[in-house]
Design an enzyme around this catalytic site. Sequence first.
Site, PDB file in Angstrom:
ATOM      1  N   ASP A   1       0.793  -1.255   0.000  1.00  0.00           N
ATOM      2  CA  ASP A   1       0.000   0.000   0.000  1.00  0.00           C
ATOM      3  C   ASP A   1       0.815   1.290   0.000  1.00  0.00           C
ATOM      4  O   ASP A   1       0.436   2.265   0.695  1.00  0.00           O
ATOM      5  CB  ASP A   1      -0.962   0.020   1.190  1.00  0.00           C
ATOM      6  CG  ASP A   1      -1.917  -1.162   1.203  1.00  0.00           C
ATOM      7  OD1 ASP A   1      -1.887  -1.974   0.265  1.00  0.00           O
ATOM      8  OD2 ASP A   1      -2.704  -1.272   2.164  1.00  0.00           O
TER       9      ASP A   1
ATOM     10  N   LYS B   1      -6.509  -4.989  -3.055  1.00  0.00           N
ATOM     11  CA  LYS B   1      -7.156  -5.615  -1.889  1.00  0.00           C
ATOM     12  C   LYS B   1      -8.190  -4.663  -1.291  1.00  0.00           C
ATOM     13  O   LYS B   1      -7.930  -3.467  -1.152  1.00  0.00           O
ATOM     14  CB  LYS B   1      -6.097  -6.010  -0.853  1.00  0.00           C
ATOM     15  CG  LYS B   1      -5.312  -4.856  -0.251  1.00  0.00           C
ATOM     16  CD  LYS B   1      -4.208  -5.406   0.636  1.00  0.00           C
ATOM     17  CE  LYS B   1      -3.436  -4.349   1.380  1.00  0.00           C
ATOM     18  NZ  LYS B   1      -4.191  -3.566   2.356  1.00  0.00           N
TER      19      LYS B   1
ATOM     20  N   CYS C   1      -2.079  -2.183   7.889  1.00  0.00           N
ATOM     21  CA  CYS C   1      -2.034  -3.170   6.798  1.00  0.00           C
ATOM     22  C   CYS C   1      -0.791  -4.056   6.830  1.00  0.00           C
ATOM     23  O   CYS C   1      -0.862  -5.233   6.453  1.00  0.00           O
ATOM     24  CB  CYS C   1      -2.190  -2.466   5.462  1.00  0.00           C
ATOM     25  SG  CYS C   1      -3.863  -1.792   5.279  1.00  0.00           S
TER      26      CYS C   1
HETATM   27  C1  C5J Z   1      -3.107   0.842   5.448  1.00  0.00           C
HETATM   28  C2  C5J Z   1      -4.793   2.175   6.516  1.00  0.00           C
HETATM   29  N1  C5J Z   1      -2.614   0.549   4.249  1.00  0.00           N
HETATM   30  N2  C5J Z   1      -3.992   2.583   7.483  1.00  0.00           N
HETATM   31  N3  C5J Z   1      -4.333   1.418   5.490  1.00  0.00           N
HETATM   32  O1  C5J Z   1      -2.472   0.630   6.468  1.00  0.00           O
HETATM   33  O2  C5J Z   1      -5.963   2.500   6.528  1.00  0.00           O
END
Ligand code: C5J
Length: 223
Positions: free
Chosen positions: A24, A129, A162
Amino acid sequence: MPTVDAKPGPFTFDLESTVLLVIDMQRDFLLPGGFGESLGNDVGQLSRAIEPLAALMAAWRTAGLPIVHTREGHLPDLSDCPPAKLRRGAPSKRIGDPGAFGRILVRGEYGHDIVDELQPVDGEVVVDKPGKGAFYATDLSDVLDKFGARSLVVTGVTTEVCVHTTVREANDRGYECLVPADCVGSYFPEFQRVGLEMIAAQGGIFGWVADSPTLISALEELR
Ligand code: C5J
């Protein structure tokens, strides 16, 4: 087999069965003026991971090893976003709302894509995802099976959300996970510290934690 100094102890991995997972590293989370910052977060806490991660990805590619990227986000009609997730946060700053870089966390929007510095190269898999964990409602297991993966080096953002969810999912599926501390980021310094400690605590309850220069040196020694 390369071995790196790590917590709680040395991490040994087989080059034939190790995948670098980049979680991400999206503009919505990282860019000044974007979604993450609009929630009051200091995006500098995340962007400090870009340079070490770019160096690790370069070393990984030079070694001819596989990289898999993920992106958190949803279909334009938001049909894959549970109502409870959709309702989260202040109105006008929710998933699907217009943001500085397009609709927030919607696939195909500029903000949903990976930051310029860490863009995938041809042949690298990108897994989209809908959840925090990279295994939930994705084909990641199949992708990793095709690479014969048994070990994962897990990087990206955010450490306690995540990255953590994915490391936990991976650990339950039998993967050995190494997290390079400088290649993951949290908006909250305390969560970064504690998140990393939680991974390596209790003899490595979820995995191992190291630094990327140690990992890069281990790769370079093999050349
Ligand atoms: C991730 C989030 N990628 N913090 N998303 O950690 O909402």
